[in-house]
Design a protein around this motif. Structure first.
Motif, PDB file in Angstrom:
ATOM      1  N   ARG A 123      92.865  30.712  25.055  1.00 58.03           N
ATOM      2  CA  ARG A 123      91.492  30.528  25.513  1.00 58.03           C
ATOM      3  C   ARG A 123      91.291  29.166  26.173  1.00 58.03           C
ATOM      4  N   ARG A 124      91.983  28.138  25.666  1.00 57.06           N
ATOM      5  CA  ARG A 124      91.903  26.822  26.319  1.00 57.06           C
ATOM      6  C   ARG A 124      92.459  26.903  27.741  1.00 57.06           C
ATOM      7  N   ASP A 125      93.591  27.611  27.888  1.00 62.79           N
ATOM      8  CA  ASP A 125      94.186  27.777  29.213  1.00 62.79           C
ATOM      9  C   ASP A 125      93.245  28.545  30.138  1.00 62.79           C
ATOM     10  N   SER A 126      92.647  29.613  29.630  1.00 68.49           N
ATOM     11  CA  SER A 126      91.719  30.410  30.430  1.00 68.49           C
ATOM     12  C   SER A 126      90.497  29.590  30.824  1.00 68.49           C
ATOM     13  N   ALA A 127      89.948  28.832  29.882  1.00 70.66           N
ATOM     14  CA  ALA A 127      88.765  28.018  30.165  1.00 70.66           C
ATOM     15  C   ALA A 127      89.078  27.006  31.264  1.00 70.66           C
ATOM     16  N   ARG A 128      90.266  26.397  31.208  1.00 70.90           N
ATOM     17  CA  ARG A 128      90.668  25.424  32.229  1.00 70.90           C
ATOM     18  C   ARG A 128      90.744  26.103  33.599  1.00 70.90           C
ATOM     19  N   GLN A 129      91.327  27.302  33.636  1.00 73.58           N
ATOM     20  CA  GLN A 129      91.442  28.019  34.909  1.00 73.58           C
ATOM     21  C   GLN A 129      90.070  28.425  35.443  1.00 73.58           C
ATOM     22  N   TYR A 130      89.187  28.878  34.552  1.00 72.92           N
ATOM     23  CA  TYR A 130      87.834  29.254  34.978  1.00 72.92           C
ATOM     24  C   TYR A 130      87.073  28.047  35.503  1.00 72.92           C
ATOM     25  N   THR A 131      87.215  26.917  34.840  1.00 62.42           N
ATOM     26  CA  THR A 131      86.546  25.699  35.279  1.00 62.42           C
ATOM     27  C   THR A 131      87.055  25.283  36.659  1.00 62.42           C
ATOM     28  N   ASP A 132      88.374  25.343  36.846  1.00 58.94           N
ATOM     29  CA  ASP A 132      88.964  24.991  38.141  1.00 58.94           C
ATOM     30  C   ASP A 132      88.477  25.917  39.247  1.00 58.94           C
ATOM     31  N   ALA A 133      88.206  27.175  38.888  1.00 56.81           N
ATOM     32  CA  ALA A 133      87.756  28.157  39.873  1.00 56.81           C
ATOM     33  C   ALA A 133      86.237  28.133  40.058  1.00 56.81           C
ATOM     34  N   GLY A 134      85.546  27.255  39.309  1.00 56.04           N
ATOM     35  CA  GLY A 134      84.090  27.162  39.448  1.00 56.04           C
ATOM     36  C   GLY A 134      83.330  28.239  38.695  1.00 56.04           C
ATOM     37  N   ARG A 135      83.985  28.917  37.771  1.00 56.98           N
ATOM     38  CA  ARG A 135      83.323  29.972  36.985  1.00 56.98           C
ATOM     39  C   ARG A 135      82.920  29.411  35.620  1.00 56.98           C
ATOM     40  N   THR A 136      81.886  28.587  35.614  1.00 58.23           N
ATOM     41  CA  THR A 136      81.468  27.926  34.377  1.00 58.23           C
ATOM     42  C   THR A 136      80.956  28.920  33.345  1.00 58.23           C
ATOM     43  N   ASP A 137      80.394  30.047  33.797  1.00 55.27           N
ATOM     44  CA  ASP A 137      79.907  31.051  32.851  1.00 55.27           C
ATOM     45  C   ASP A 137      81.053  31.607  32.011  1.00 55.27           C
ATOM     46  N   LEU A 138      82.164  31.905  32.649  1.00 57.10           N
ATOM     47  CA  LEU A 138      83.320  32.431  31.915  1.00 57.10           C
ATOM     48  C   LEU A 138      83.986  31.333  31.081  1.00 57.10           C
ATOM     49  N   ALA A 139      83.996  30.111  31.593  1.00 52.86           N
ATOM     50  CA  ALA A 139      84.569  28.991  30.842  1.00 52.86           C
ATOM     51  C   ALA A 139      83.763  28.748  29.571  1.00 52.86           C
ATOM     52  N   GLU A 140      82.441  28.860  29.657  1.00 54.19           N
ATOM     53  CA  GLU A 140      81.589  28.675  28.476  1.00 54.19           C
ATOM     54  C   GLU A 140      81.869  29.749  27.431  1.00 54.19           C
ATOM     55  N   GLN A 141      82.112  30.986  27.855  1.00 52.83           N
ATOM     56  CA  GLN A 141      82.445  32.069  26.930  1.00 52.83           C
ATOM     57  C   GLN A 141      83.757  31.761  26.215  1.00 52.83           C
ATOM     58  N   GLU A 142      84.743  31.290  26.961  1.00 53.85           N
ATOM     59  CA  GLU A 142      86.027  30.937  26.358  1.00 53.85           C
ATOM     60  C   GLU A 142      85.845  29.793  25.361  1.00 53.85           C
ATOM     61  N   ASP A 143      85.035  28.793  25.714  1.00 54.39           N
ATOM     62  CA  ASP A 143      84.773  27.666  24.811  1.00 54.39           C
ATOM     63  C   ASP A 143      84.102  28.139  23.527  1.00 54.39           C
ATOM     64  N   PHE A 144      83.177  29.093  23.657  1.00 54.75           N
ATOM     65  CA  PHE A 144      82.524  29.649  22.471  1.00 54.75           C
ATOM     66  C   PHE A 144      83.567  30.322  21.569  1.00 54.75           C
ATOM     67  N   GLU A 145      84.448  31.110  22.175  1.00 54.70           N
ATOM     68  CA  GLU A 145      85.488  31.803  21.407  1.00 54.70           C
ATOM     69  C   GLU A 145      86.420  30.799  20.726  1.00 54.70           C
ATOM     70  N   ILE A 146      86.758  29.718  21.424  1.00 52.82           N
ATOM     71  CA  ILE A 146      87.597  28.668  20.835  1.00 52.82           C
ATOM     72  C   ILE A 146      86.920  28.098  19.597  1.00 52.82           C
ATOM     73  N   GLY A 147      85.610  27.854  19.701  1.00 51.34           N
ATOM     74  CA  GLY A 147      84.852  27.309  18.573  1.00 51.34           C
ATOM     75  C   GLY A 147      84.908  28.210  17.348  1.00 51.34           C
ATOM     76  N   VAL A 148      84.763  29.514  17.563  1.00 50.31           N
ATOM     77  CA  VAL A 148      84.803  30.460  16.446  1.00 50.31           C
ATOM     78  C   VAL A 148      86.209  30.498  15.843  1.00 50.31           C
ATOM     79  N   ILE A 149      87.225  30.540  16.678  1.00 49.09           N
ATOM     80  CA  ILE A 149      88.610  30.590  16.191  1.00 49.09           C
ATOM     81  C   ILE A 149      88.935  29.324  15.398  1.00 49.09           C
ATOM     82  N   GLN A 150      88.502  28.167  15.896  1.00 45.49           N
ATOM     83  CA  GLN A 150      88.821  26.906  15.229  1.00 45.49           C
ATOM     84  C   GLN A 150      88.140  26.766  13.872  1.00 45.49           C
ATOM     85  N   GLU A 151      87.084  27.527  13.624  1.00 49.04           N
ATOM     86  CA  GLU A 151      86.451  27.506  12.301  1.00 49.04           C
ATOM     87  C   GLU A 151      87.436  27.922  11.210  1.00 49.04           C
ATOM     88  N   PHE A 152      88.414  28.747  11.579  1.00 45.38           N
ATOM     89  CA  PHE A 152      89.348  29.290  10.597  1.00 45.38           C
ATOM     90  C   PHE A 152      90.665  28.513  10.568  1.00 45.38           C
TER      91      PHE A 152
END
Length: 153
Positions: free
Chosen positions: A63-92
């Motif tokens: 998800r970190r890799d995907s978020a970086r690629q989305y950010t580079d491509a200017g797709r902040t909406d998708l990058a934010e979704q990936e960041d949210f998923e990272i946050g949930v995963i890191q809780e565990f």
């Protein structure tokens, strides 16, 4: 064989998300549990705690890799979704290791393995990985091991 404690925590979190009608969080937790189930069915095993941590770590890295690629491509909406998923995963995942702790673990592994050069990196990583899995970026760990082995040579 009893379920791993971490797996039970994730299942409980899923039930809590269902009760709270938190659909985004529920979706991420279901993805995690689906990945566990896929591995258990494919490999005909019950996941133990270290393997669960490895799976969670891998999911977070993807998800970190995907978020970086989305950010580079200017797709902040998708990058934010990936960041949210990272946050949930890191809780565990366990709390991240600090630099001092990480360096101490690596130095001890170098000493224990008797490593003297970069050729011995596999021995050192074999000792370090179980101790830091899910608590540190393995790419960074690998870089630090290389640096410390180079400094010894």
């Amino acid at each position: 064989m009893a379920d791993a404690e971490l797996k039970q925590r994730i299942t409980t979190a899923m039930k809590d998300a269902m009760r709270a009608k938190d659909k985004p969080r529920l979706g991420v937790i279901r993805l995690i549990l689906a990945e566990f189930k896929r591995i258990e069915v494919d490999e005909r095993i019950d996941l133990d705690e270290p393997r669960i941590l490895a799976v969670l770590d891998k999911m977070a890295k993807q998800r970190r890799d995907s978020a970086r690629q989305y950010t580079d491509a200017g797709r902040t909406d998708l990058a934010e979704q990936e960041d949210f998923e990272i946050g949930v995963i890191q809780e565990f995942l366990p709390a991240a290791l600090g630099d001092a702790e990480l360096n101490t673990i690596i130095a001890a592994a170098i000493t224990d393995s008797g490593a003297t050069s970069a050729r011995d990196m596999g021995k050192v990583m074999g000792l370090v990985k179980p101790q830091v899995q899910g608590r540190a970026d393995m790419g960074a760990v690998s870089r630090i091991v290389k640096e410390q082995l180079a400094a010894q040579a």
